[in-house]
Write a protein that holds these residues in place. Structure first.
Motif, PDB file in Angstrom:
ATOM      1  N   LEU A 181       0.807  -1.211   0.000  1.00  0.00           N
ATOM      2  CA  LEU A 181       0.000   0.000   0.000  1.00  0.00           C
ATOM      3  C   LEU A 181       0.846   1.269   0.000  1.00  0.00           C
ATOM      4  O   LEU A 181       0.481   2.277  -0.602  1.00  0.00           O
ATOM      5  CB  LEU A 181      -0.920  -0.043   1.227  1.00  0.00           C
ATOM      6  CG  LEU A 181      -2.299   0.608   1.119  1.00  0.00           C
ATOM      7  CD1 LEU A 181      -2.986   0.304  -0.191  1.00  0.00           C
ATOM      8  CD2 LEU A 181      -3.162   0.161   2.291  1.00  0.00           C
ATOM      9  N   LYS A 182       1.999   1.208   0.659  1.00  0.00           N
ATOM     10  CA  LYS A 182       2.863   2.397   0.733  1.00  0.00           C
ATOM     11  C   LYS A 182       3.380   2.796  -0.652  1.00  0.00           C
ATOM     12  O   LYS A 182       3.768   3.935  -0.866  1.00  0.00           O
ATOM     13  CB  LYS A 182       4.071   2.120   1.632  1.00  0.00           C
ATOM     14  CG  LYS A 182       3.738   2.025   3.100  1.00  0.00           C
ATOM     15  CD  LYS A 182       5.013   2.211   3.919  1.00  0.00           C
ATOM     16  CE  LYS A 182       4.929   1.518   5.251  1.00  0.00           C
ATOM     17  NZ  LYS A 182       5.343   0.083   5.191  1.00  0.00           N
ATOM     18  N   ASP A 183       3.410   1.835  -1.564  1.00  0.00           N
ATOM     19  CA  ASP A 183       3.957   2.123  -2.895  1.00  0.00           C
ATOM     20  C   ASP A 183       2.903   2.640  -3.862  1.00  0.00           C
ATOM     21  O   ASP A 183       3.215   2.941  -5.021  1.00  0.00           O
ATOM     22  CB  ASP A 183       4.579   0.843  -3.483  1.00  0.00           C
ATOM     23  CG  ASP A 183       5.739   0.338  -2.647  1.00  0.00           C
ATOM     24  OD1 ASP A 183       6.730   1.068  -2.538  1.00  0.00           O
ATOM     25  OD2 ASP A 183       5.645  -0.778  -2.090  1.00  0.00           O
ATOM     26  N   PHE A 184       1.646   2.704  -3.412  1.00  0.00           N
ATOM     27  CA  PHE A 184       0.556   3.023  -4.340  1.00  0.00           C
ATOM     28  C   PHE A 184       0.801   4.314  -5.125  1.00  0.00           C
ATOM     29  O   PHE A 184       0.703   4.329  -6.351  1.00  0.00           O
ATOM     30  CB  PHE A 184      -0.787   3.100  -3.598  1.00  0.00           C
ATOM     31  CG  PHE A 184      -1.938   3.426  -4.505  1.00  0.00           C
ATOM     32  CD1 PHE A 184      -2.518   2.443  -5.287  1.00  0.00           C
ATOM     33  CD2 PHE A 184      -2.429   4.730  -4.601  1.00  0.00           C
ATOM     34  CE1 PHE A 184      -3.575   2.743  -6.146  1.00  0.00           C
ATOM     35  CE2 PHE A 184      -3.478   5.037  -5.455  1.00  0.00           C
ATOM     36  CZ  PHE A 184      -4.055   4.037  -6.220  1.00  0.00           C
ATOM     37  N   GLU A 185       1.143   5.392  -4.404  1.00  0.00           N
ATOM     38  CA  GLU A 185       1.315   6.681  -5.086  1.00  0.00           C
ATOM     39  C   GLU A 185       2.428   6.610  -6.135  1.00  0.00           C
ATOM     40  O   GLU A 185       2.229   6.978  -7.283  1.00  0.00           O
ATOM     41  CB  GLU A 185       1.615   7.813  -4.090  1.00  0.00           C
ATOM     42  CG  GLU A 185       0.388   8.608  -3.694  1.00  0.00           C
ATOM     43  CD  GLU A 185      -0.389   7.910  -2.577  1.00  0.00           C
ATOM     44  OE1 GLU A 185       0.267   7.136  -1.834  1.00  0.00           O
ATOM     45  OE2 GLU A 185      -1.606   8.103  -2.467  1.00  0.00           O
ATOM     46  N   ASN A 186       3.569   6.118  -5.724  1.00  0.00           N
ATOM     47  CA  ASN A 186       4.697   6.060  -6.661  1.00  0.00           C
ATOM     48  C   ASN A 186       4.370   5.176  -7.865  1.00  0.00           C
ATOM     49  O   ASN A 186       4.720   5.490  -8.995  1.00  0.00           O
ATOM     50  CB  ASN A 186       5.950   5.520  -5.967  1.00  0.00           C
ATOM     51  CG  ASN A 186       6.590   6.565  -5.053  1.00  0.00           C
ATOM     52  OD1 ASN A 186       6.064   7.659  -4.895  1.00  0.00           O
ATOM     53  ND2 ASN A 186       7.714   6.208  -4.464  1.00  0.00           N
ATOM     54  N   MET A 187       3.705   4.089  -7.553  1.00  0.00           N
ATOM     55  CA  MET A 187       3.343   3.136  -8.601  1.00  0.00           C
ATOM     56  C   MET A 187       2.443   3.779  -9.650  1.00  0.00           C
ATOM     57  O   MET A 187       2.703   3.716 -10.843  1.00  0.00           O
ATOM     58  CB  MET A 187       2.531   2.042  -7.907  1.00  0.00           C
ATOM     59  CG  MET A 187       2.842   0.653  -8.272  1.00  0.00           C
ATOM     60  SD  MET A 187       1.600  -0.432  -7.572  1.00  0.00           S
ATOM     61  CE  MET A 187       2.065  -0.702  -5.947  1.00  0.00           C
TER      62      MET A 187
HETATM   63  C1  LIG Z   1       8.273   7.300  -3.574  1.00  0.00           C
HETATM   64  O1  LIG Z   1       9.134   8.094  -4.371  1.00  0.00           O
HETATM   65  C2  LIG Z   1       9.844   9.094  -3.635  1.00  0.00           C
HETATM   66  C3  LIG Z   1      10.578   9.955  -4.634  1.00  0.00           C
HETATM   67  O2  LIG Z   1      11.335   9.174  -5.517  1.00  0.00           O
HETATM   68  C4  LIG Z   1      10.759   8.429  -2.613  1.00  0.00           C
HETATM   69  O3  LIG Z   1      11.439   9.383  -1.872  1.00  0.00           O
HETATM   70  C5  LIG Z   1       9.904   7.559  -1.688  1.00  0.00           C
HETATM   71  O4  LIG Z   1      10.742   6.850  -0.792  1.00  0.00           O
HETATM   72  C6  LIG Z   1       9.066   6.573  -2.497  1.00  0.00           C
HETATM   73  N1  LIG Z   1       8.161   5.870  -1.603  1.00  0.00           N
HETATM   74  C7  LIG Z   1       8.206   4.542  -1.441  1.00  0.00           C
HETATM   75  C8  LIG Z   1       7.217   3.981  -0.496  1.00  0.00           C
HETATM   76  O5  LIG Z   1       8.992   3.835  -2.024  1.00  0.00           O
END
Ligand SMILES: *[C@@H]1O[C@H](CO)[C@@H](O)[C@H](O)[C@H]1NC(C)=O
Ligand SMILES: *[C@@H]1O[C@H](CO)[C@@H](O)[C@H](O)[C@H]1NC(C)=O
Ligand SMILES: *[C@@H]1O[C@H](CO)[C@@H](O)[C@H](O)[C@H]1NC(C)=O
Length: 410
Positions: A317-323
């Motif tokens: 779930l923590k990766d949702f936004e980046n994904m």
């Molecule tokens: C999402 O991307 C940002 C910017 O690249 C990064 O700092 C962050 O750690 C990432 N979050 C996760 C959960 O990987």
């Protein structure tokens, strides 16, 4: 998007290479324009089902051939993945490898039969007599080639082959993916690759292995020979990821072609660990006929945090936004039933539990199942995801990137 192992610090090779894909940018510019127009005029971010259907491209969209692979205990995951990536234009082969007992395959086939849309469109097939597919050995490559051969045999109507694992999941609805692909030249291959073997040189390329799943019926792990071999000098090795998107022409070249390069390399890879992560990369980059068609990305979102691991990091779930911000078409490695899948279903695919991702072909009025009534499957209703994916592909195909990262010899 995570560029994974792609090479990134090379000066652009501005030499005599011809600009093979010059016209692509025009296509993409037209596509972006079209998507923006359709947003402002008729398609709000999450179009209510009662909207008039905007028609996307003038020619019929392409058809994609999916190989969905799983192993023991993956029946429900494969079914969920199938519902998430389903479109009546596409073709699906489901491969539950021999490590899974036959009753799981039977259950998979029965569940597929029970879904009216799958049954009616006759485009989902379950491999009845699969082999074993051990990702540590070479049997996983045999399984991928088997799936591709079946897809070639079942239909001559598809344009790209995509292989997904049970732990992969789409980050775009199929309407969006088909819409974007309908503007691409059909000979492109999306295959992440590098010849900078780093740790893989000692762990993947020099060891000689035997994969007993190829010749023993009992389940047994791969074993290693005590000697190592030199790197080849008759061809150059490339490595990458198991996820590939291959053009039909290239799949035909590998499986039906009369040029012997794909077979020579297959023999070489028969006793190489995890050869399914190197084979297509190496064939593409060593073939003068195909080396200009490779795009150095697989359109998957994946994170490699520790180099020596066999698999990318598990996403949650923590990766949702980046994904979803990445614009990638698929996510690699989500644990079974992880909460992020529900969020992707809800916010990205607009998919209700147990149902097919709705698209322009679904005319159902009922709130419980939009795809209970079927319309014209040529009609796509792309949304905002198509725009993001287009930007990603546009960037990959831009002059500064496309040829710069293609089959570089490190
Ligand atoms: C999402 O991307 C940002 C910017 O690249 C990064 O700092 C962050 O750690 C990432 N979050 C996760 C959960 O990987
Ligand atoms: C493709 O192969 C040809 C012929 O071997 C070679 O000249 C060319 O540099 C190769 N292109 C790439 C991108 O590797
Ligand atoms: C190969 O990759 C390693 C690790 O990422 C890096 O340190 C090295 O500089 C790369 N080599 C080349 C020739 O790019």
């Amino acid at each position: 998007m995570q560029p994974s192992a792609a090479a990134h610090h090379h000066p652009p090779a501005k030499d005599s290479r011809i600009n093979f894909y010059g016209p692509i940018l025009l296509f993409l510019a037209a596509l972006l324009l079209f998507v923006s127009l359709s947003f402002s005029s008729s398609a709000p971010p999450a179009p209510p089902r009662s909207d008039p259907l905007p028609v996307s491209s003038s020619s019929p969209p392409p058809s994609l051939a999916y190989l969905l692979s799983g192993s023991e205990g993956d029946v429900s995951r494969l079914l969920r993945l199938l519902h998430a990536v389903y479109h009546p234009r596409n073709l699906y082969v489901l491969h539950l490898d021999l490590a899974a007992p036959q009753d799981q395959r039977v259950r998979l086939a029965r569940s597929v039969q029970a879904v009216p849309a799958f049954h009616r469109h006759r485009n989902v097939h379950v491999v009845g007599r699969p082999g074993r597919a051990d990702p540590r050995g070479s049997s996983a490559l045999a399984a991928a080639l088997h799936g591709a051969a079946l897809l070639l045999r079942i239909s001559d109507g598809w344009s790209w082959f995509l292989n997904l694992q049970a732990s992969d999941y789409p980050l775009v609805p199929q309407d969006d993916l088909l819409h974007v692909f309908s503007f691409l030249p059909e000979d492109l291959n999306f295959v992440q690759h590098t010849s900078n073997l780093t740790w893989r040189e000692t762990h993947r390329m020099k060891p000689i292995i035997v994969d007993p799943s190829l010749h023993l019926s009992l389940k047994e792990g791969v074993f290693y020979a005590s000697q190592k071999r030199e790197l080849p000098n008759a061809f150059r090795l490339f490595t990458g990821s198991a996820s590939v998107i291959l053009s039909r022409k290239f799949v035909e070249y590998c499986i039906l072609g009369t040029d012997n390069l794909p077979r020579t390399l297959l023999m070489y890879h028969a006793n190489t660990p995890s050869s399914h992560m190197n084979y297509f990369q190496t064939v593409l980059c060593n073939s003068p006929a195909f080396n200009k068609t490779i795009v150095n990305h697989h359109l998957h979102y994946e994170i490699w945090d520790t180099p020596l691991r066999r698999d990318p990091k598990a996403l949650n779930l923590k990766d949702f936004e980046n994904m979803t911000e990445s614009g990638a078409a698929f996510a690699t490695r989500i644990p079974k039933d992880d909460a992020v899948l529900n969020r992707i279903d809800r916010e990205v695919l607009n998919r209700a539990p147990g149902q097919i991702t709705p698209g322009g072909w679904c005319l159902g009025a009922s709130d419980t199942d939009a795809c209970s009534v079927w319309g014209n499957s040529d009609i796509l209703r792309p949304g905002p995801r198509a725009m993001k994916l287009t930007k990603v592909i546009e960037d990959l195909l831009s002059d500064g990137n496309f040829q710069t990262y293609q089959c570089i010899w490190e």
